[in-house]
Design a protein around this motif. Sequence first.
Motif, short mmCIF file in Angstrom:
data_model
loop_
_atom_site.label_atom_id
_atom_site.label_comp_id
_atom_site.label_asym_id
_atom_site.label_seq_id
_atom_site.Cartn_x
_atom_site.Cartn_y
_atom_site.Cartn_z
N CYS A 114 -0.43 9.65 21.02
CA CYS A 114 0.68 8.99 22.16
C CYS A 114 2.06 8.82 21.42
N TYR A 140 4.85 10.83 22.62
CA TYR A 140 4.43 11.55 23.89
C TYR A 140 5.66 11.68 24.78
N TYR A 150 6.98 7.95 24.59
CA TYR A 150 6.10 6.74 24.22
C TYR A 150 6.56 6.03 23.27
N ASP A 185 -6.70 2.24 24.91
CA ASP A 185 -6.99 3.97 25.21
C ASP A 185 -6.29 4.33 23.76
N VAL A 221 -5.76 7.93 21.73
CA VAL A 221 -5.77 9.60 21.51
C VAL A 221 -5.07 9.88 20.17
N ASP A 266 -9.84 11.87 22.82
CA ASP A 266 -9.25 10.86 23.81
C ASP A 266 -10.42 10.13 24.49
N MET A 326 -3.10 17.34 24.69
CA MET A 326 -3.82 16.12 25.27
C MET A 326 -4.26 16.44 26.91
N GLU A 378 -12.54 9.90 32.86
CA GLU A 378 -11.84 8.80 32.68
C GLU A 378 -11.75 7.91 33.91
N TRP A 400 6.58 3.29 31.79
CA TRP A 400 5.15 3.62 31.21
C TRP A 400 4.21 3.08 32.03
N GLU A 407 -13.57 5.98 28.97
CA GLU A 407 -13.08 7.07 29.16
C GLU A 407 -13.94 7.84 27.66
N1 MF3 Z 1 -5.25 8.88 27.66
C1 MF3 Z 1 -3.78 8.69 28.13
C2 MF3 Z 1 -3.68 10.06 29.12
O1 MF3 Z 1 -4.37 10.72 29.02
C3 MF3 Z 1 -2.90 8.73 27.01
C4 MF3 Z 1 -1.64 8.93 27.11
S1 MF3 Z 1 -0.77 8.48 25.67
C5 MF3 Z 1 0.77 8.07 26.58
O2 MF3 Z 1 -2.46 10.21 29.64
F1 MF3 Z 1 1.73 8.53 25.68
F2 MF3 Z 1 1.20 8.84 27.61
F3 MF3 Z 1 0.74 6.82 26.58
#
Ligand code: MF3
Length: 265
Positions: free
Chosen positions: A59, A62, A69, A101, A103, A112, A181, A208, A225, A239
């Motif tokens: 994350c 990201y 993020y 959450d 990841v 994830d 991801m 999920e 976000w 998930e």
């Molecule tokens: N499990 C989330 C997804 O699949 C995690 C996103 S990380 C983020 O979208 F950076 F987008 F927050």
Amino acid sequence: MSDIPIKNKEGVAKMREACAIAATVLDQLKPLVRPGITTQDLEEAGRDWIARLGARSACYGYQHGSRRYPAHTCISVNDEVVHGIPSFKRILREGDIVSLDIVVWKDGYVGDNAFTVPVGPIAPAIEKLLRVSREALDLGIKQAVVGNRINDISRAIQQHCEGHGFSLVRDMVGHGVGVAMHEPPEVPNFVQKGHSDKIKAGMTLAIEPMVNLGGFKTKTLSDGWTVVSSDGSPSAHFEHTVLTTDRGPEILTIPRPVPAQSSLK
Ligand code: MF3
Ligand code: CO
């Protein structure tokens, strides 16, 4: 379609490792949830566990459009569906629900998983939301069978949640996961018309359900976000990353025991 990655033996082994780490981090965070802590406390614990287990947050940094993020975990409270940014200002109160959450990257592969935890006693209707959403994840996973279609996963999740009067978020979907991801296919939590990919052995899917107590609509806050339910109703998120095999679905995001705190650096 045919662009869905199939993991070979080495890929599966690496997915196992990444997913076990993601699950272990999540498992360590759950018992920390109690009234009075902040979502930043959960972030810091998550960040530290990810590092301790030799992984990196998928994350953190990201990129979505021009934004990156800013945290290692996504911590979403009450009407926040997903991608809540941890904050010192967000203090958890009795009766809240908090979706964690996690990841992670490990050795080029991503694991994830997510879980919604009650903060102390919660209202019966919200308790039911959590129970039904969790059951929906299990029912969806059961459909991740070779020869089925992705739609069969979607249908099981949708029927169960809607049958209990809840609604499925449509603006975000589950997904393939592996060396990125988000890989093909999309795994929606509602039945879509038209083509749906056939499930083959060796796919790794992040299933999920994101389930709202009220309507399905969502909006994104000005932080770019945090996704919230449009009507302000509470939302649950469960998930797992699942491997499809000829012997049926295998949940990869299973936590491992960790060494006692005292032996950790
Ligand atoms: N499990 C989330 C997804 O699949 C995690 C996103 S990380 C983020 O979208 F950076 F987008 F927050
Ligand atoms: Co996901």
